[in-house]
Design an enzyme around this catalytic site. Structure first.
Site, PDB file in Angstrom:
ATOM      1  N   SER A  48      34.737  34.752  36.907  1.00  0.00           N
ATOM      2  CA  SER A  48      35.999  35.104  37.557  1.00  0.00           C
ATOM      3  C   SER A  48      35.829  36.425  38.298  1.00  0.00           C
ATOM      4  O   SER A  48      35.045  37.279  37.860  1.00  0.00           O
ATOM      5  CB  SER A  48      37.095  35.257  36.500  1.00  0.00           C
ATOM      6  OG  SER A  48      38.233  35.890  37.064  1.00  0.00           O
ATOM      7  N   TYR A  65      39.282  39.287  28.916  1.00  0.00           N
ATOM      8  CA  TYR A  65      38.893  38.170  29.795  1.00  0.00           C
ATOM      9  C   TYR A  65      37.789  38.601  30.764  1.00  0.00           C
ATOM     10  O   TYR A  65      36.806  37.886  30.975  1.00  0.00           O
ATOM     11  CB  TYR A  65      40.145  37.719  30.546  1.00  0.00           C
ATOM     12  CG  TYR A  65      39.966  36.602  31.526  1.00  0.00           C
ATOM     13  CD1 TYR A  65      39.845  35.282  31.100  1.00  0.00           C
ATOM     14  CD2 TYR A  65      39.938  36.857  32.904  1.00  0.00           C
ATOM     15  CE1 TYR A  65      39.710  34.251  32.010  1.00  0.00           C
ATOM     16  CE2 TYR A  65      39.804  35.832  33.816  1.00  0.00           C
ATOM     17  CZ  TYR A  65      39.681  34.530  33.374  1.00  0.00           C
ATOM     18  OH  TYR A  65      39.539  33.511  34.269  1.00  0.00           O
ATOM     19  N   LYS A 105      34.056  37.186  31.165  1.00  0.00           N
ATOM     20  CA  LYS A 105      33.617  36.564  32.418  1.00  0.00           C
ATOM     21  C   LYS A 105      32.416  37.288  33.020  1.00  0.00           C
ATOM     22  O   LYS A 105      31.561  36.662  33.650  1.00  0.00           O
ATOM     23  CB  LYS A 105      34.781  36.514  33.412  1.00  0.00           C
ATOM     24  CG  LYS A 105      35.876  35.510  33.021  1.00  0.00           C
ATOM     25  CD  LYS A 105      35.310  34.120  32.836  1.00  0.00           C
ATOM     26  CE  LYS A 105      36.344  33.023  32.995  1.00  0.00           C
ATOM     27  NZ  LYS A 105      35.780  31.688  32.687  1.00  0.00           N
TER      28      LYS A 105
HETATM   29  N1  LIG Z   1      42.776  29.474  38.228  1.00  0.00           N
HETATM   30  C1  LIG Z   1      42.108  30.518  38.697  1.00  0.00           C
HETATM   31  O1  LIG Z   1      42.451  31.135  39.754  1.00  0.00           O
HETATM   32  C2  LIG Z   1      40.890  31.011  37.987  1.00  0.00           C
HETATM   33  C3  LIG Z   1      40.321  32.210  38.425  1.00  0.00           C
HETATM   34  C4  LIG Z   1      39.160  32.662  37.811  1.00  0.00           C
HETATM   35  C5  LIG Z   1      38.594  31.919  36.780  1.00  0.00           C
HETATM   36  N2  LIG Z   1      39.191  30.770  36.350  1.00  0.00           N
HETATM   37  C6  LIG Z   1      38.538  30.042  35.264  1.00  0.00           C
HETATM   38  O2  LIG Z   1      38.483  28.665  35.587  1.00  0.00           O
HETATM   39  C7  LIG Z   1      38.505  27.884  34.394  1.00  0.00           C
HETATM   40  C8  LIG Z   1      39.596  26.832  34.488  1.00  0.00           C
HETATM   41  O3  LIG Z   1      40.853  27.486  34.527  1.00  0.00           O
HETATM   42  P1  LIG Z   1      42.177  26.792  35.085  1.00  0.00           P
HETATM   43  O4  LIG Z   1      42.784  27.758  36.038  1.00  0.00           O
HETATM   44  O5  LIG Z   1      41.909  25.406  35.502  1.00  0.00           O
HETATM   45  O6  LIG Z   1      43.074  26.859  33.740  1.00  0.00           O
HETATM   46  P2  LIG Z   1      43.838  25.692  32.921  1.00  0.00           P
HETATM   47  O7  LIG Z   1      44.552  26.383  31.827  1.00  0.00           O
HETATM   48  O8  LIG Z   1      44.615  24.841  33.867  1.00  0.00           O
HETATM   49  O9  LIG Z   1      42.649  24.820  32.343  1.00  0.00           O
HETATM   50  C9  LIG Z   1      41.798  25.265  31.314  1.00  0.00           C
HETATM   51  C10 LIG Z   1      41.535  24.089  30.390  1.00  0.00           C
HETATM   52  O10 LIG Z   1      40.627  24.517  29.353  1.00  0.00           O
HETATM   53  C11 LIG Z   1      41.043  23.900  28.144  1.00  0.00           C
HETATM   54  N3  LIG Z   1      40.554  24.673  26.994  1.00  0.00           N
HETATM   55  C12 LIG Z   1      40.940  25.917  26.612  1.00  0.00           C
HETATM   56  N4  LIG Z   1      40.290  26.290  25.501  1.00  0.00           N
HETATM   57  C13 LIG Z   1      39.472  25.255  25.157  1.00  0.00           C
HETATM   58  C14 LIG Z   1      38.537  25.054  24.121  1.00  0.00           C
HETATM   59  N5  LIG Z   1      38.330  25.988  23.181  1.00  0.00           N
HETATM   60  N6  LIG Z   1      37.834  23.895  24.095  1.00  0.00           N
HETATM   61  C15 LIG Z   1      38.045  22.944  25.034  1.00  0.00           C
HETATM   62  N7  LIG Z   1      38.931  23.074  26.040  1.00  0.00           N
HETATM   63  C16 LIG Z   1      39.630  24.229  26.108  1.00  0.00           C
HETATM   64  C17 LIG Z   1      42.558  23.924  28.228  1.00  0.00           C
HETATM   65  O11 LIG Z   1      43.151  22.985  27.328  1.00  0.00           O
HETATM   66  C18 LIG Z   1      42.802  23.596  29.688  1.00  0.00           C
HETATM   67  O12 LIG Z   1      42.982  22.216  29.918  1.00  0.00           O
HETATM   68  C19 LIG Z   1      38.682  28.893  33.257  1.00  0.00           C
HETATM   69  O13 LIG Z   1      37.432  29.220  32.713  1.00  0.00           O
HETATM   70  C20 LIG Z   1      39.274  30.095  33.943  1.00  0.00           C
HETATM   71  O14 LIG Z   1      39.052  31.280  33.233  1.00  0.00           O
HETATM   72  C21 LIG Z   1      40.327  30.306  36.921  1.00  0.00           C
END
Ligand SMILES: NC(=O)c1ccc[n+]([C@@H]2O[C@H](COP(=O)([O-])OP(=O)(O)OC[C@H]3O[C@@H](n4cnc5c(N)ncnc54)[C@H](O)[C@@H]3O)[C@@H](O)[C@H]2O)c1
Length: 299
Positions: free
Chosen positions: A159, A172, A176
């Site tokens: 991230s 976080y 990351k």
């Molecule tokens: N959305 C953004 O702008 C953004 C930015 C930077 C990084 N990220 C990263 O991208 C990834 C996806 O995030 P997102 O935005 O789709 O969030 P989201 O919450 O929509 O999806 C994350 C998914 O991970 C699952 N999860 C959480 N803990 C878990 C575990 N212990 N075992 C199995 N599954 C688990 C959740 O149930 C969820 O479905 C994450 O790693 C997040 O940190 C997202």
């Protein structure tokens, strides 16, 4: 036209929602057989519900693709092993793990609880390490058995909060940043077995980010998680074989490569701390500034 991932078998962790769901759908559209892993908890990681992963499996199957659901916690050592074993027993092999699962528990450092720290570090860091470790051991055994490299992939998820730094996210961001370093080191270790390791830094409108600010309909489109999936799909494919140890940013109107730490200005060491302080101040002034959240130098 044949899909980019025809015959490949991939696990996507956190595949039920947001970024991971789009990864699963595009991978399946391109011919990959997918293990959709998701614990199915809330944004902070509480609760458990395999129907979330099953729903994505149903969507893939309805379009003629192949997928199975897995409800294990990615940060559970045995759960992570079960997930790898499930891919191999369902589809005969494993070619890629896309380690995307994540949670948020934002808090300023002065108020952050031990539980908020531990939960975020566990899901992200151990949830990257455990499945990557079990998959890497499987690929090492495969490479030994066939007497040559495999053609496998680990794709982690970092991230801008980790690689550039965001206020309110010491837990976080530390996790990351750790994942970005993990990617670089694992890429160097696993090259000999034919395993590439790259990371994606997404920017997407999902439940994780939906309440961070107001989004216009245009924002929601440029930040749709669908813009991240092509990067994951290409990285899973055999075509990405030459690229390893990289962090790709995707979403919000761009693809980019994040460049890692480099040594800046240097000087001869000195034992007197007052003199050392003068030298260090000069070095800090001469050095390139740390990046802001947009990845560019802060003023
Ligand atoms: N959305 C953004 O702008 C953004 C930015 C930077 C990084 N990220 C990263 O991208 C990834 C996806 O995030 P997102 O935005 O789709 O969030 P989201 O919450 O929509 O999806 C994350 C998914 O991970 C699952 N999860 C959480 N803990 C878990 C575990 N212990 N075992 C199995 N599954 C688990 C959740 O149930 C969820 O479905 C994450 O790693 C997040 O940190 C997202």
């Amino acid at each position: 036209m044949a899909g980019l991932c025809e015959g490949r078998v991939a696990i996507v962790t956190g595949g039920a929602r947001g970024v991971g769901r789009e990864h699963c759908l595009m991978l399946a559209e391109h011919g990959a057989k997918v293990v959709v892993n998701d614990l199915g908890g809330d944004r902070a990681g509480a609760g458990q519900d395999i129907s979330a992963a099953q729903q994505v499996v149903n969507e893939i199957k309805a379009k003629g693709g192949e997928a199975v659901a897995n409800g294990d916690d990615v940060s559970d050592w045995n759960g992570a092993k079960r997930m790898i074993d499930q891919a191999i027993s369902a589809f005969g092999k494993l070619d890629a793990v896309v380690l995307n699962a994540g949670i948020l528990r934002d808090r300023m450092l002065v108020n952050m609880s031990e539980q908020e720290w531990d939960a975020v570090i566990k899901v992200h860091l151990k949830g990257t390490f455990a499945p990557a470790r079990h998959a890497a051991a499987y690929w090492r055994d495969q490479a030994k058995a066939k007497g040559g490299p495999v053609d496998a992939r680990i794709i982690t998820t970092t991230s801008v909060s980790g690689i550039y730094g965001n206020i309110g996210q010491t837990n976080y961001g530390a996790a990351k940043a750790g994942i970005a370093s993990f990617t670089v080191i694992a890429a160097r270790e696993l090259a000999r077995y034919g395993v590439t390791v790259n990371s994606i830094s997404p920017s997407a409108f999902t439940r994780m980010t939906e309440d961070l600010r107001e989004y216009t309909e245009e924002d929601k489109e440029t930040r749709s998680p669908k813009w991240i999936a092509p990067v994951a799909t290409w990285l899973v494919s055999e075509e990405s074989r030459e690229i390893t140890g990289r962090v790709f940013q995707a979403g919000n109107g761009q693809f980019a490569v994040a460049e890692g730490w480099h040594k800046g200005p240097e000087a001869k060491p000195i034992l007197d701390p007052r003199q050392a302080g003068k030298i260090l101040t000069e070095l800090a002034k001469k050095a390139r500034k740390n990046a802001g959240m947009n990845g560019l130098d802060l003023d």
